[in-house]
Design a protein around this motif. Structure first.
Motif, short mmCIF file in Angstrom:
data_model
loop_
_atom_site.label_atom_id
_atom_site.label_comp_id
_atom_site.label_asym_id
_atom_site.label_seq_id
_atom_site.Cartn_x
_atom_site.Cartn_y
_atom_site.Cartn_z
N VAL A 831 30.82 8.24 69.05
CA VAL A 831 30.86 9.08 70.24
C VAL A 831 32.01 10.07 70.15
O VAL A 831 31.89 11.24 70.55
N VAL A 834 31.20 13.29 68.39
CA VAL A 834 30.47 14.34 69.11
C VAL A 834 31.43 15.45 69.53
O VAL A 834 31.06 16.62 69.59
N ALA A 835 32.68 15.07 69.81
CA ALA A 835 33.69 16.06 70.21
C ALA A 835 34.61 16.40 69.05
O ALA A 835 35.78 16.71 69.26
N SER A 842 30.05 17.36 64.46
CA SER A 842 29.74 17.19 65.88
C SER A 842 28.24 17.25 66.13
O SER A 842 27.69 16.44 66.88
N LYS A 846 25.89 14.14 67.43
CA LYS A 846 25.09 14.19 68.66
C LYS A 846 23.63 13.82 68.37
O LYS A 846 23.00 13.08 69.14
N LEU A 869 30.19 8.18 76.33
CA LEU A 869 30.09 9.63 76.44
C LEU A 869 30.80 10.14 77.69
O LEU A 869 31.42 11.22 77.67
N LEU A 873 34.15 12.80 77.37
CA LEU A 873 34.12 14.14 77.97
C LEU A 873 35.47 14.51 78.54
O LEU A 873 35.89 15.67 78.47
N CYS A 876 37.91 15.91 76.01
CA CYS A 876 37.65 17.25 75.48
C CYS A 876 38.58 18.29 76.09
O CYS A 876 38.79 19.36 75.51
N VAL A 909 28.80 17.20 74.61
CA VAL A 909 28.78 15.90 75.28
C VAL A 909 27.89 15.96 76.52
O VAL A 909 27.09 15.05 76.78
N SER A 1132 34.28 23.38 68.86
CA SER A 1132 34.61 22.00 69.17
C SER A 1132 36.10 21.77 69.08
O SER A 1132 36.84 22.54 68.51
#
Length: 1527
Positions: A831, A834-835, A842, A846, A869, A873, A876, A909, A1132
């Motif tokens: 996870v 993803v960021a 990334s 995802k 997730l 977030l 981020c 995200v 990102s």
């Protein structure tokens, strides 16, 4: 030759020449910057000719091989000829020409470049050789020679440990009765081969070798050359530094002081000064309470004095049972030296924060505080008392100790140590610290059992640890004496210093001194002979030539003999502490080796006992010839014996003749072969298994390419580096495959360590994962794979890796470690990817997340994916700031479009969260997304922190995607009491309150801007009337506060209000407020906006001339916004997860629960495709996280599976819980897939290879399925092909490609078609029980057939049920006679057995149990007071269900006979099904639920059951062939 390599060698040469003053013979570490900018780390050693380092070396043997072959390492120097060159009769290292010739030969033999610095200006003075790597020799890169000195430059090797240190703690480091000993010996033999083939014949000792974490042996060729002795000096009669008995006798007779003797004991024990973990220790002798008293008891350890006997005995009751952890820890060492150690070192070892006042201030306080022994510096160095820190005072000393000065205290303290009081009792402390009271019953009685002697290896066949500190013990207690230490003689009783006035015999003087008589005290007188002088006759010349030949032969023979002696020392290290490894004379080692073979042969590994005796006798060239005549056969010996016997004597018995033959074979001398055959001869004689040699050879290739790839001077060519890397990994793969055919392969731990080293290498880690992890999954057991998990998780965190977050690798990872461990340990890292900052990483992460949501279903998605997730977030937006290049004055002109650094990262995200809600149901929104936002806002309202500021931005982004995912009805249900009141209104109050502790004014403004944006979007969607009705509080707070910050001046220009808050005015500049008012006025009109302000006139000055007008009704003309979806961005930024709240359930207050229940999670207007039952499961999973688990069975059918036409006999669930396998009486095995969007599902694949009813099914790690109808069928459902077919008497073999072929089969009537039960032993092995036999068979899929038979008690009955515990080491078998047997899989030994009453066992299962509560009554019939250990549940058709302990003691008998049982090890649940579909659930020690399944929900009788632990559901198979998933 590559020109770049030559340039790098010349750069190293120049740096070495410039560093001459700093080099020494021990070696100096150098860091050299090469021409290409790379850093070359090396070690340089300098030897001076004036020190005569080659004085005792056999230079003639080294310079002239006499025709023996050796490995040519490159082009030969024209002046160096290996054979046939006449050499002077007297070679001396003092001759400069000989000196240079030796080192030039050395460079040729070992593949090093050579430079003559006397003529360095000449190009021919530097001979460049390409780097040559030998698997066991530390690579020498450069040899720099002058007439007076030589410098050798070697690459910095991998981290290694001295073999002497490893053997010092061999009880922990090496199992001498395992293949680790053979592995070590194979490495030593290879070192001997590589050195002898280059005419280097050292006197071998353990000090020549080092080993790495994989027990791979290394040696330095320079040390080997210096250890090549042409003659050995005569051994001295006495040496305190080399022989322990000499040092003991010197102390006992007062020739050695107490401190000097203690330091010698520390030296023999391997303790080194300056090592914080292994510093020398000496006893505290006084407690510093008075000048003349206060003696410390020396018959008890300092740890015992400090802790007390009660605490030590309590420690001994725990595991591992010990009294004393260590003599001197790094913390204790640093505390004693706190005044002289640096601040950084103290913070590293003692405490991270610098607190100088926390260290003991006086010697008396130091003695009382520490439970550990003293260090020698407190008896010899006054500087240890003087502080080098400004804020730390000097160590206080007692005023009566000397004159109170540091020097006076040291003298007084030393005098106390040397006093008669201490001398009389010092032997008692030696017994505790170095003597017999460290082991056995004496240690237990003295409360002195050390931790280092009882600690068990955490990596062996289990491979449960990943740190080298757990593989090797490198410091701890060392027992030097096995008997009580003798006392010291009193001063007045010293007879050794008295004159022999009576002229007594020296032996009698020894008796008077208490020494006794020994054979060593009798000196052998050798006859003297005059020296003959034959002149220069031919006889004299021949004798000289013969003497030289014999000397050369003697050097080789001594080398071979020392090798055998070293092997004996390596196998019996506990008996080799009497001689110092660095100072000992070789003759003493040889004598000790002979004694060890006579007295301790039984302690040697079995295969080495007779071989070492024969080898040492054969290598003893001084006693026996090396090549004796071939011995006669035993038949000839008996014939000769019979011929020589007298006729009248009795004939020898058969037993006597056989005993004589055995003795003759044992004493038979070996014939040492030529040098070229010696390597193979030693391996054969020492009985090194060919499998060990084969794996060693493959590993040698791995090490060769590994060293070549890391050779810094050879770097620069990327193509060759990659070729070396691929060859390196391929060699390791072949070594892994070599160990794949045995379940408990003894070399598995070493292969695991090799793979761990490859994973830790930044260059080879990704290639290792791609090429070796699939192989590891096929051959490694679960315990070995567990070791690889942490390195794999570290690689997943690497921002540059993309392949590791791809679904192909994740599939292997999830299958290898199981769904639960994969979701708990690996998914959080995925996870985070993803960021990631890497855009490709990334995007791939995802896509993998969305694939996992479909693979594991909605319940696992809610528990492990969407929850992480939500948290990622928030990270981020850390730190909360504007993008680079954005100016505050321009950004706030449109407050509803303020960009943030992290928006593009957060968009991915948000996209994943939106897809989850759309794919499944808005239950995720109502039960997880919105409560998460409430948690964050409530936490910030209570106490705002820098960490919660970005979380508020994330909560507003989640609120926006939640509102977009809900339909109008759901939005209106949650609008007033939940969205407006608990989120938006609290945010409005937070940003508008002057006392809110925002970190910066910009942070307040950014949170306010996003709050306004959310208010506007929701208000436009619900319309102005609904906004005024349900969202009045947050709108009023924002409008009222903003409009009050500024007022119109005399020139009608807006200026800061005199009564306004300066804090809010700095956070909300005029463009900010003007933008807000203008946008709301444009959308709603001024009259509607004025309704949210107490003074509507204040709004007018903020309006711009272009503000739109409104309709007659005061309603805005902007239509309601349509439902939108969030789009993905491309840039990102990567951050780490952090916990924002204790759990979602904290936000689910009673008002919210009432609101959510009214919506029902997902009603008729839900956007997802989940049924209402699956939505309820998602809600239960979210709401139940963090709460105490309570088992439930609500008679709800999640999915039905139809296809079987007869009774379902067995069920097995895949770990990811999206598939399961069923066996039936209709002769088929079916594979099913669980779809959350369907109420009924048909099978995915049907296997029809059985001819009778299927009795049992099992799943294997390779996606293969094993099923039995009397014969085992193993098949792959994904390829639709059978892999293996076995009956009880089948013999099979595996093919080269991994397939299995049937080689022979004997279908006897007693063995065919009788397998009725299967059980998983580990990832690759199955246990099979037969209804016609009383023993159990072990099937290993890697070997392709049966590998072992586990025999139960004879005549105890036939097999009915079998099960293995979680570790795969214990097996329980239930027999038809009612007997249950517990066996050890590794040895096949029966551990325990019990006789039961039932004769029809239906199933047996291992499962863990928790302690029963104190209120357990008769109605709670499961285990009480068992603890957390696993128990055994046996189901019998006659006797019912019985719970046994691991020792097979009956703990509980459950009422009524159960037809089916199933367990959930994670939840510690036991389910029993009875007649009439009555179901009972036991949670731990309590009966938690008893119910009867309704016939309209489940028709037919329950015939099989399985558990879906992640989904908290039960799978039931019935007698009519129907299967249902219920909750």
């Amino acid at each position: 030759m590559v020109s770049g390599y030559e340039a790098r060698v010349r750069a190293v040469l120049g740096e070495v020449i410039s560093s001459l003053s700093s080099l020494n013979k021990q070696g100096s570490k150098l860091e050299i910057t090469l021409n290409d900018g790379s850093l070359y780390r090396c070690s340089a050693r300098m030897l001076c000719r004036a020190d005569r380092p080659l004085k005792d070396c056999d230079l003639r043997l080294f310079l002239n091989c006499d025709g023996e072959p050796f490995s040519d390492c490159g082009e030969m120097d024209p002046d160096v000829v290996i054979g046939g060159l006449p050499l002077p009769d007297d070679l001396s290292d003092d001759d400069p020409s000989v000196w240079q010739r030796v080192w030039r030969t050395f460079s040729v033999r070992f593949g090093a470049s050579c430079a003559l610095v006397d003529i360095v200006a000449d190009e021919a003075a530097l001979t460049i050789r390409p780097p040559h790597v030998f698997p066991h020799l530390i690579s020498t890169s450069l040899v720099v020679v002058s007439a007076d000195w030589v410098i050798t430059v070697v690459d910095t090797p991998n981290p290694t440990h001295p073999l002497t240190t490893v053997l010092r703690y061999a009880h922990y480091n090496i199992d001498r009765h395992s293949q680790e000993t053979n592995w070590l010996l194979a490495g030593i033999m290879e070192c001997f081969q590589q050195l002898s083939s280059r005419s280097c014949f050292p006197v071998y000792s353990t000090t020549l070798f080092r080993v790495d974490d994989c027990l791979w042996v290394w040696t330095d060729p320079l040390d080997a050359l210096l250890a090549t002795k042409k003659r050995l000096p005569n051994a001295p009669e006495e040496s305190r530094d080399a022989r322990l008995e000499d040092a003991q006798e010197a102390w006992r007779t007062r020739k050695l002081s107490n401190l000097d003797y203690l330091l010698l004991l520390n030296d023999f024990a391997g303790r080194e000064r300056g090592d914080p973990y292994n510093h020398p220790v000496v006893p505290w002798v006084v407690d510093f309470s008075s000048e003349s008293s206060g003696w410390r008891p020396l018959n008890r350890t300092k740890f015992r004095l400090n802790k007390g006997d009660d605490q030590l005995m309590e420690m001994f009751k725990r595991e591992p049972a010990h009294h004393v952890p260590e003599q001197l820890s790094d913390i204790g060492y640093m505390s004693l030296r706190a005044r002289v150690e640096s601040r950084e070192t103290l913070c590293k070892h003692v405490r991270s924060n610098w607190e100088p006042r926390e260290y003991p201030s006086s010697v008396h306080r130091l003695y009382e505080w520490t439970p550990e022994e003293c260090i020698p510096e407190l008896y010899e160095d006054p500087r240890i008392l003087v502080s080098s820190h400004v804020d730390m005072p000097d160590l206080e000393v007692p005023s009566f100790a000397g004159d109170g000065s540091p020097e006076g205290f040291i003298s007084w303290h030393r005098a106390k140590l040397e006093s008669d009081e201490v001398s009389a009792h010092l032997h008692e402390w030696i017994d505790l610290a170095f003597g017999y009271q460290l082991s056995g019953d004496a240690a237990v009685r003295a409360l002195n059992v050390p931790l280092s002697s009882v600690r068990k290896r955490s990596i062996g066949t289990t491979a449960a640890a990943v740190k080298a500190a757990d593989w090797f013990m490198l410091h701890g207690f060392v027992q030097l004496f096995s008997r009580p230490h003798p006392k010291r003689l009193p001063r007045e009783g010293e007879l050794s210093q008295q004159k022999n006035l009576l002229g007594l015999n020296p032996l009698y003087q020894g008796i008077l001194r208490g020494e006794g008589i020994s054979f060593q005290s009798i000196k052998k007188e050798e006859p003297t002979s005059g020296k003959e002088d034959d002149g220069d006759s031919l006889v004299t010349m021949y004798k000289r030539m013969l003497a030289k030949h014999r000397q050369r032969s003697a050097t080789r023979d001594r080398c071979i003999q020392s090798l055998i002696v070293m092997i004996i020392e390596s196998c019996l290290p506990a008996h080799c502490f009497d001689l110092h490894p660095s100072h000992v004379h070789y003759e003493w080692r040889l004598e000790r080796a002979r004694k060890l073979l006579r007295n301790h042969t039984g302690a040697l590994p079995r295969q080495l006992r007779s071989a070492l005796v024969r080898l040492l006798r054969a290598a003893s060239f001084e006693d026996e010839p090396l090549s004796p005549s071939p011995p006669r056969s035993s038949h000839a010996a008996r014939a000769a014996s019979s011929r020589s016997a007298t006729p009248s004597g009795p004939a020898p018995s058969k037993d006597t003749v056989e005993e004589a033959d055995r003795t003759a074979r044992k004493r038979r001398s070996l014939s040492i072969p030529p040098l070229k055959d010696l390597h193979f001869f030693l391996l054969y004689t020492l009985s090194i298994p060919s499998e060990v040699i084969s794996i060693h050879d493959k590993t040698a290739i791995f090490y060769a390419y590994n060293v070549l790839r890391k050779h810094s001077l050879a770097g620069g060519d990327e193509k060759h580096t990659q070729q070396a890397l691929h060859s390196e990994i391929e060699a390791l793969r072949r070594a892994m495959l070599q160990t794949s055919r045995r379940r408990f392969h003894p070399l598995h731990p070493i292969i695991v360590r090799l793979m761990l080293g490859a994973l830790a290498d930044t260059v080879s880690s990704i290639t290792t994962v791609n090429r070796l992890f699939p192989v590891a999954c096929r051959i490694f057991a679960s315990s070995s794979l567990d070791v690889l998990l942490q390195p794999l998780k570290r690689l997943l965190l690497n921002e540059t890796t993309v392949k590791l977050v791809d679904r192909r690798f994740l599939t292997q990872l999830s299958i290898a470690y199981g769904a639960r461990r994969f979701l708990e340990d690996c998914v959080p890292t995925l996870v985070e990817a993803v960021a990631a900052r890497n855009l490709d990483r990334s995007i791939v992460a995802k896509e993998s997340i969305m694939w996992l949501t479909r693979r594991y279903g909605p319940v696992c998605c809610a528990r492990f994916l969407s929850s992480n997730l939500l948290r990622i977030l928030a990270s981020c937006y850390e730190p909360l700031r504007l993008p680079q290049g954005c100016k505050q004055t321009n950004v706030y002109t449109d407050v509803f479009r303020v960009p943030l650094d992290g928006d593009s990262t957060g968009a991915r995200v948000e996209g994943a969260l939106s897809e989850i809600a759309l794919n499944f149901s808005t239950t995720f929104v109502t039960m997880q997304y919105l409560p998460f936002c409430v948690d964050v806002v409530e936490g910030a309202s209570r106490r705002l922190s820098n960490q919660l500021e970005p979380a508020l931005i994330a909560a507003l982004r989640i609120l926006r995607i939640s509102c977009r995912a809900m339909n109008d009805g759901q939005l209106m249900n949650y609008l007033e009491d939940f969205i407006a009141e608990r989120i938006l209104n609290r945010l409005a109050v937070l940003v508008c309150c002057e006392s809110s502790a925002f970190s910066t004014p910009d942070a307040r403004a950014l949170v306010a801007a996003r709050t306004l944006s959310s208010l506007l979007e929701i208000a436009l969607r619900v319309g102005p009337d609904n906004a005024r009705m349900y969202m009045k509080a947050p709108l009023e707070k924002m409008v009222e506060t903003m409009t009050g910050l500024y007022e119109a001046g005399d020139d009608l220009e807006l200026v800061p209000s005199r009564g306004g808050s300066a804090v809010l005015q700095s956070a909300f500049p005029l463009p900010f407020v003007r933008s807000m008012i203008s946008r709301f006025s444009a959308e709603w009109g001024v009259p509607l906006l004025s309704s949210f302000c107490s003074m509507p006139a204040c709004i007018v000055p903020y309006l711009t001339p272009t503000a739109p007008t409104t309709t007659s009704g005061g309603q805005a003309t902007t239509p309601m916004l349509a439902r939108n979806q969030l789009m993905m961005a491309s840039s990102s930024t990567g951050n780490r997860l952090f916990s924002l709240s204790s759990g979602v359930s904290a936000a689910l207050s009673p008002p919210m629960m009432a609101t959510s229940s009214s919506v029902g999670g997902a009603g008729s207007d839900s956007s997802g495709s989940l049924s209402s039952l699956w939505c309820a499961r998602v809600s239960a999973a979210v709401c139940g996280s963090g709460a105490k688990y309570s088992p439930r069975l609500d008679h709800l059918s999640l999915c039905s599976f139809t296809g079987h036409s007869s009774t379902v006999t067995a069920l097995a669930v895949v770990s990811n819980e999206n598939s399961f396998v069923s066996g039936s009486s209709d002769k088929t095995v079916r594979l099913w897939t669980v779809n959350a969007d369907r109420d009924s599902t048909s099978c995915q694949y049907t296997y029809k290879g059985h001819s009778k009813s299927v009795a049992d099914v099992c799943l294997l790690s390779t996606n293969a399925i094993a099923s039995t109808d009397g014969m085992i069928q193993i098949w792959d459902p994904f390829r639709g092909a059978g892999l293996l077919s076995l009956d009880w008497s089948t013999v099979t073999s595996s093919t080269e490609g991994g397939g299995v072929t049937l080689t022979s089969s004997s279908s006897s009537s007693s063995g065919a078609a009788s397998i009725n039960r299967l059980a998983n032993l580990d990832r690759h092995c199955l246990l099979a029980a037969s209804s016609l036999h009383s023993y159990v068979k072990l099937l290993d899929l890697r070997a392709g057939g049966w590998v072992a038979d586990l025999h139960c008690l004879k005549g105890a009955g036939l097999g009915r049920a079998v099960a293995a515990d979680e570790s795969g080491r214990r097996v329980a078998v239930a027999l038809s006679s009612g007997v249950m047997v517990m066996m050890d899989v590794r040895t096949g030994r029966v551990l325990s057995s019990v006789q039961g009453n039932g004769t029809h066992p239906t199933g047996i299962k291992f499962m863990p149990w928790i302690d029963a509560p104190s209120s357990t009554t008769v109605s709670s019939p499961i285990v009480a007071g068992v603890g957390s250990s696993s128990c055994l549940v046996l189901s019998d058709a006659d006797e019912g269900t019985v719970v046994y302990s691991r020792a097979l003691k009956v703990l509980r008998r459950l009422p009524d006979a159960a037809t089916v049982t199933a367990v959930d090890e994670d939840r510690q649940l036991l389910m029993t099904a009875h007649a009439g579909n009555n179901v009972r659930l036991y949670c731990g020690a309590e009966l938690s639920l008893e119910t009867r399944l309704r016939s309209d929900v489940l028709s037919g009788q329950i015939s099989a059951a399985a558990r879906f632990p992640l989904n908290d559901a039960w799978l039931f198979g019935t007698s009519n062939g129907t299967i249902k998933l219920m909750c």
